[in-house]
Design an enzyme around this catalytic site. Structure first.
Site, PDB file in Angstrom:
ATOM      1  N   ASN A 282      78.220 -13.548 118.364  1.00 22.82           N
ATOM      2  CA  ASN A 282      79.126 -12.400 118.493  1.00 22.82           C
ATOM      3  C   ASN A 282      80.156 -12.483 117.370  1.00 22.82           C
ATOM      4  OD1 ASN A 282      81.611 -13.875 119.429  1.00 22.82           O
ATOM      5  ND2 ASN A 282      80.145 -14.556 120.968  1.00 22.82           N
TER       6      ASN A 282
ATOM      7  N   LYS B 162      59.831 -21.211 112.361  1.00 25.17           N
ATOM      8  CA  LYS B 162      60.364 -19.850 112.210  1.00 25.17           C
ATOM      9  C   LYS B 162      59.388 -18.856 112.852  1.00 25.17           C
ATOM     10  CE  LYS B 162      61.796 -16.550 108.816  1.00 25.17           C
ATOM     11  NZ  LYS B 162      61.572 -16.054 107.488  1.00 25.17           N
TER      12      LYS B 162
ATOM     13  N   LYS C 222      87.463 -16.892 138.928  1.00 29.90           N
ATOM     14  CA  LYS C 222      87.401 -18.147 138.166  1.00 29.90           C
ATOM     15  C   LYS C 222      88.599 -19.057 138.474  1.00 29.90           C
ATOM     16  CE  LYS C 222      84.740 -15.981 134.446  1.00 29.90           C
ATOM     17  NZ  LYS C 222      84.260 -16.119 133.081  1.00 29.90           N
TER      18      LYS C 222
HETATM   19  N1  CTP Z   1      83.497 -18.029 129.303  1.00 31.65           N
HETATM   20  C1  CTP Z   1      83.038 -19.311 129.533  1.00 31.65           C
HETATM   21  N2  CTP Z   1      81.685 -19.547 129.581  1.00 31.65           N
HETATM   22  C2  CTP Z   1      80.796 -18.555 129.408  1.00 31.65           C
HETATM   23  C3  CTP Z   1      81.264 -17.240 129.199  1.00 31.65           C
HETATM   24  C4  CTP Z   1      82.620 -17.016 129.131  1.00 31.65           C
HETATM   25  O1  CTP Z   1      83.837 -20.220 129.681  1.00 31.65           O
HETATM   26  N3  CTP Z   1      79.507 -18.830 129.445  1.00 31.65           N
HETATM   27  C5  CTP Z   1      84.944 -17.803 129.278  1.00 31.65           C
HETATM   28  C6  CTP Z   1      85.502 -17.264 127.978  1.00 31.65           C
HETATM   29  O2  CTP Z   1      85.967 -18.300 127.144  1.00 31.65           O
HETATM   30  C7  CTP Z   1      86.659 -16.393 128.449  1.00 31.65           C
HETATM   31  C8  CTP Z   1      86.156 -15.871 129.777  1.00 31.65           C
HETATM   32  O3  CTP Z   1      85.227 -16.814 130.233  1.00 31.65           O
HETATM   33  O4  CTP Z   1      87.825 -17.122 128.665  1.00 31.65           O
HETATM   34  C9  CTP Z   1      85.472 -14.551 129.628  1.00 31.65           C
HETATM   35  O5  CTP Z   1      84.923 -14.253 130.864  1.00 31.65           O
HETATM   36  P1  CTP Z   1      83.597 -13.397 131.068  1.00 31.65           P
HETATM   37  O6  CTP Z   1      83.424 -13.236 132.530  1.00 31.65           O
HETATM   38  O7  CTP Z   1      82.458 -13.934 130.293  1.00 31.65           O
HETATM   39  O8  CTP Z   1      84.053 -12.101 130.479  1.00 31.65           O
HETATM   40  P2  CTP Z   1      83.417 -11.287 129.372  1.00 31.65           P
HETATM   41  O9  CTP Z   1      83.000 -12.144 128.204  1.00 31.65           O
HETATM   42  O10 CTP Z   1      84.419 -10.258 129.123  1.00 31.65           O
HETATM   43  O11 CTP Z   1      82.032 -10.827 129.992  1.00 31.65           O
HETATM   44  P3  CTP Z   1      81.471  -9.899 131.127  1.00 31.65           P
HETATM   45  O12 CTP Z   1      82.467  -8.818 131.398  1.00 31.65           O
HETATM   46  O13 CTP Z   1      80.241  -9.460 130.495  1.00 31.65           O
HETATM   47  O14 CTP Z   1      81.247 -10.787 132.328  1.00 31.65           O
END
Ligand code: CTP
Length: 424
Positions: A228, A307, A359
């Site tokens: 990303n 690859k 969380k």
């Molecule tokens: N995060 C993490 N581990 C992951 C994905 C995200 O620790 N595998 C953490 C990121 O560092 C951030 C937070 O979780 O602090 C983001 O939460 P997330 O629920 O993933 O939100 P989005 O990325 O906004 O995704 P979505 O809305 O698609 O759930």
């Protein structure tokens, strides 16, 4: 607050057909809150009169070397140089670039160039043949090697009717670069701002803070990966400010091109799984955890050692979930303070609140990523901060460095509210 409020920009205008665009640049700068001092070369005045710039800037326009500065205190080139936060030269002709690169100071603008200590941005504009002339290219290279930012000209119709590269860069891009340069993490102006506001020294001493930053990369094969556009700027700003405020900092970062802040323990990682291992390897000794990394939610189900060859039938990838590192930290948080980030496009507060609860976070910083000017690659961000008592704080657009300080302030406030004893 407007992004350029309180900033003094010196706009250097040299003599090419694009001088009329400098009028628009001036209007954009003032609209964004800047005070602008315009310095014109003699040739620039052949295209647009100084009066136009004077009326629009509300300031005298300078072009004469040997005049006493009516606004400042002294000879024009010294007094203008002293008050500038940034020198923007747009348009910059081959002639003025040649003078800058070779230390020739035979008019006010070229003399000013040698006198300023602020950051310098140059937006060249000229005929394509001149632009690609080896001498001009060498001069541009020489300037950019000296940390002077060059905003490349665009391709398009040129004044002579030819098509080619040489049109002054897009005005929005020029303004964006000015703002970025003023607020970049290492910029002099940003450092001065922090100093003016009073450095908060040592309010994080005896604290260990674990910060994650940047993107993760999930490889499909030896040359391809899922990732990303996270630049890591927010996490690096947090690491830098936390270190300056006395914390022991562990920075766990996915791949970025940023310099590592000095004095931090730096752990580079690539995949989400490696980030998770690094986090859980250091979590026990951390008092505060800030997960600002943009961790991939998915990884390829299988990694191909070779690859993957292209095929005319397309390619279907099977992905599986990565572990949610932050949610796992929340399960074992004990008395640690945990801060998460969320990137949302709609319903941002409700979604942020839900993530904070799910969380088990103390704070969540919610980005509205539907606005292209803020978030991922920018040096700026506009966020809302939500705490575990449901308090929502909407913050204005600000530099990530400033935001880092505010997030740290809020973390310290939570520590006090929880009645933690400082200094143990
Ligand atoms: N995060 C993490 N581990 C992951 C994905 C995200 O620790 N595998 C953490 C990121 O560092 C951030 C937070 O979780 O602090 C983001 O939460 P997330 O629920 O993933 O939100 P989005 O990325 O906004 O995704 P979505 O809305 O698609 O759930």
């Amino acid at each position: 607050m407007k992004p350029l409020e309180g900033k003094e920009i010196i706009l250097g205008v040299s003599g090419g057909i694009a001088v009329y665009k400098a009028v628009d640049i001036l209007r954009h700068l003032t609209r964004n809150g800047a005070r602008v001092t315009v310095v014109m070369t003699r040739h620039a005045q052949e295209f647009v009169t100084p009066l136009t710039f004077q009326v629009l800037s509300g300031n005298p326009v300078y072009s004469d070397m040997f005049k006493w500065d009516v606004k400042g205190k002294g000879l024009t080139h010294i007094s203008i140089a002293e008050r500038g936060d940034i020198l923007l030269v747009a348009p910059a002709t081959a002639n003025i670039i040649g003078k800058f690169a070779n230390g020739i100071a035979d008019d006010l603008l070229s003399t000013l160039f040698l006198s300023v200590t602020c950051p310098i941005l140059i937006a060249p504009s000229m005929n394509e043949k001149m632009y690609y002339n080896i001498v001009v290219q060498e001069n541009i290279k020489r300037l950019s090697n000296r940390n002077i930012e060059i905003i490349e000209p665009m391709y398009g119709e040129l004044a002579c009717g030819d098509e080619g590269k040489g049109r002054l860069a897009d005005i929005d891009l020029i303004i964006k670069k000015v703002i970025e340069l003023l607020y970049s993490i290492n910029s002099k102006v940003e450092t001065q701002r922090v100093e003016q506001q009073g450095e908060k020294e040592d309010d994080l001493s005896n604290r260990t803070i674990l910060i994650t930053a940047g993107p993760t990369q999930e490889p499909l094969d030896p040359v391809r990966y899922l990732s990303n556009p996270s630049s890591g700027k927010m996490g690096y700003a947090l690491a830098e400010r936390a270190k300056r405020r006395g914390a022991e900092v562990i920075l766990i970062s996915g791949p970025t091109s940023l310099p590592v802040p000095s004095g931090v323990t730096f752990i580079p990682v690539r995949r989400a799984e490696e980030m998770e291992k690094a986090v859980f390897g250091h979590i026990d000794r951390s008092d505060i955890v800030i997960m600002s990394a943009a961790v991939s939610d998915f990884e390829p189900k299988r990694y191909s050692e070779k690859k993957i060859p292209k095929s005319d039938n397309g390619l279907v990838l099977e992905l599986k979930r990565t572990h949610d590192i932050l949610a796992n930290i929340g399960l074992h948080k004990k008395d640690k303070i945990i801060v998460g980030f969320a990137a949302e496009t709609d319903d941002i507060i409700a979604k942020g609140e839900k993530k904070l609860k799910d969380k088990r976070l103390d704070l969540i910083v919610v980005n509205d990523i539907s606005d292209p000017d803020i978030g991922f690659r920018s040096d700026f961000n506009k966020v809302s901060i939500i705490d575990s008592e449901g308090k929502v704080e909407h913050l204005p657009l600000m530099s990530k460095m400033r935001l880092a300080d505010i997030i740290i302030d809020r973390v310290i406030a939570i520590e006090f509210n929880k009645g933690y004893k400082r200094g143990n």
